[in-house]
Design a protein around this motif. Structure first.
Motif, PDB file in Angstrom:
ATOM      1  N   ILE A 189       6.349   4.040   2.289  1.00 63.40           N
ATOM      2  CA  ILE A 189       6.309   5.108   3.282  1.00 63.40           C
ATOM      3  C   ILE A 189       7.204   6.237   2.791  1.00 63.40           C
ATOM      4  CG2 ILE A 189       7.072   5.764   5.606  1.00 63.40           C
ATOM      5  CD1 ILE A 189       4.501   4.182   5.682  1.00 63.40           C
ATOM      6  N   MET A 190       6.669   7.459   2.743  1.00 64.32           N
ATOM      7  CA  MET A 190       7.465   8.607   2.283  1.00 64.32           C
ATOM      8  C   MET A 190       8.227   9.171   3.487  1.00 64.32           C
ATOM      9  SD  MET A 190       6.784   8.633  -0.939  1.00 64.32           S
ATOM     10  CE  MET A 190       6.596   6.846  -0.874  1.00 64.32           C
ATOM     11  N   LEU A 250       0.851  -1.190   0.000  1.00 66.21           N
ATOM     12  CA  LEU A 250       0.000   0.000   0.000  1.00 66.21           C
ATOM     13  C   LEU A 250       0.889   1.242   0.000  1.00 66.21           C
ATOM     14  CD1 LEU A 250      -1.938  -1.875   2.558  1.00 66.21           C
ATOM     15  CD2 LEU A 250      -3.258  -0.778   0.749  1.00 66.21           C
ATOM     16  N   ALA A 251       0.419   2.286  -0.686  1.00 69.47           N
ATOM     17  CA  ALA A 251       1.264   3.455  -0.905  1.00 69.47           C
ATOM     18  C   ALA A 251       0.755   4.674  -0.139  1.00 69.47           C
ATOM     19  CB  ALA A 251       1.324   3.782  -2.396  1.00 69.47           C
ATOM     20  N   GLU A 252       1.696   5.452   0.388  1.00 72.14           N
ATOM     21  CA  GLU A 252       1.352   6.678   1.118  1.00 72.14           C
ATOM     22  C   GLU A 252       1.139   7.843   0.155  1.00 72.14           C
ATOM     23  OE1 GLU A 252       3.364   9.928   4.178  1.00 72.14           O
ATOM     24  OE2 GLU A 252       4.314   7.961   3.946  1.00 72.14           O
ATOM     25  N   HIS A 253      -0.055   8.396   0.174  1.00 74.35           N
ATOM     26  CA  HIS A 253      -0.367   9.628  -0.545  1.00 74.35           C
ATOM     27  C   HIS A 253      -1.213  10.510   0.375  1.00 74.35           C
ATOM     28  CE1 HIS A 253       0.536   6.947  -3.964  1.00 74.35           C
ATOM     29  NE2 HIS A 253       0.886   8.042  -4.584  1.00 74.35           N
ATOM     30  N   HIS A 254      -1.163  11.806   0.136  1.00 73.81           N
ATOM     31  CA  HIS A 254      -1.924  12.742   0.967  1.00 73.81           C
ATOM     32  C   HIS A 254      -2.621  13.783   0.092  1.00 73.81           C
ATOM     33  CE1 HIS A 254       0.019  11.212   4.627  1.00 73.81           C
ATOM     34  NE2 HIS A 254       1.126  11.178   3.910  1.00 73.81           N
ATOM     35  N   ASN A 255      -3.731  14.277   0.610  1.00 77.12           N
ATOM     36  CA  ASN A 255      -4.464  15.371  -0.039  1.00 77.12           C
ATOM     37  C   ASN A 255      -4.939  14.988  -1.438  1.00 77.12           C
ATOM     38  OD1 ASN A 255      -5.563  17.977   0.087  1.00 77.12           O
ATOM     39  ND2 ASN A 255      -3.806  18.885  -0.955  1.00 77.12           N
TER      40      ASN A 255
END
Length: 338
Positions: free
Chosen positions: A87-88, A52-57
């Motif tokens: 994880i960024m 699973l990938a971290e994205h925001h907004n």
């Protein structure tokens, strides 16, 4: 790194990258329910790992609290590896990531992967909201990776310890879309995953750089490279082309600076984009790393990618609107595995 229940495609395992899409007319709750169903099917079909990938907004992506969602998916599955793609790391204090993944590994021993990226996974305003300052940026990524490895070591050099986390053997991957992480992964003897599913231009150069400069370690004696590929599979080429328009619309809107939920497929993209806009999208969705078609087309093109890249593993992203069609896409791919 390959669990006992994994099937293989031409001798290599396949993995899934889930962006936990939020569809037009839906919400995050339904997205998470669909991710659980996909992960459970993927496990039964023989996929090796589920990231699973971290994205925001981003209105169309629900995986912002990535560690929380990894725990949720791991708890609903039994043996498949679950992890972050990624994880960024510049968004976080390294001690927090060490504790979160130390907790995950303690609950689900031997099943957790920690993939790390150095981009923010968002726009500048959201990056500021996450970090409270932009003074610490991607250029500090190598130092952060060092800190994270120290927190996981048996004898940390810092007075601050990650508990849980200390002494746990959690595989660390570096993710990249250029030569930076390829070089760093080689130098540190870490696993490397290239984001060719959205940045195909430097794929072969990055893989060569990684392999040519790899320094063996006790944990990894030889380079291990995973390649990202988009696959939209259906029972016919025609249906796959139709389903793929949701993915094309997503990149089309990103190019225009519009952030939307995942859109329903359309009958004719040429009524929506101009030839120049189509060409711009295809820079990211290169036909070599974006496979659209029926079973034979998918098999032929996956074979080609494996031959060209010599990948140790392929991770597949499928941005498909309907859960039923997304499940069928991954099922078709699984039928190519033995």
């Amino acid at each position: 790194m390959v669990n006992d229940n994994t099937k293989k495609f031409n001798g290599i395992p396949l993995a899934i990258l889930d962006l936990a899409p939020i569809k037009e007319g839906s919400n995050a709750t339904e997205s998470f329910e669909e991710s659980v169903e996909l992960a459970q099917h993927a496990e039964s079909w023989g996929y090796n790992r589920y990231w699973l990938a971290e994205h925001h907004n981003m209105p169309g992506i629900a995986s912002s609290a990535t560690s929380v969602l990894i725990g949720h998916i791991a708890g609903k599955t039994n043996h498949m590896r679950i992890g972050s793609g990624g994880i960024m790391l510049p968004n976080h204090a390294t001690i927090v990531i060490a504790e979160q993944f130390g907790t995950l590994e303690s609950i689900y021993p031997g099943r957790i992967d920690l993939g790390l990226g150095r981009a923010p996974g968002t726009d500048q305003a959201a990056a500021y909201a996450l970090r409270r300052t932009l003074h610490a940026g991607p250029e500090e990524f190598p130092m952060q990776v060092n800190e994270l490895q120290d927190y996981f070591s048996e004898e940390p050099v810092s007075r601050v310890r990650a508990i849980p986390g200390q002494g746990l053997d959690i595989p660390i991957w570096l993710l990249g879309s250029s030569d930076f992480s390829a070089r760093l992964a080689a130098e540190k003897g870490l696993r490397f995953s290239f984001a060719s599913h959205f940045a195909p231009a430097y794929l072969l150069a990055a893989l060569k750089l990684y392999r040519d400069n790899f320094k063996p370690t006790e944990k990894l004696e030889k380079p291990y490279a995973m390649v990202g590929v988009n696959v939209i599979a259906a029972d016919t080429d025609e249906k796959a082309q139709y389903l793929a328009t949701s993915h094309q619309l997503q990149f089309f809107n990103i190019r225009k600076g519009i952030s939307t939920k995942l859109q329903h497929p359309v009958k004719n993209m040429d009524e929506i984009w101009t030839p120049m806009e189509k060409a711009a999208v295809e820079e990211s969705l290169d036909p070599n790393t974006t496979i659209i078609g029926g079973p034979e087309t998918v098999k032929e093109k996956l074979n080609r990618i494996q031959e060209v890249t010599k990948a140790d593993e392929i991770i597949i992203s499928s941005q498909i609107y309907s859960l039923e069609d997304r499940l069928r896409s991954y099922e078709i791919i699984s039928e190519l595995m033995s």
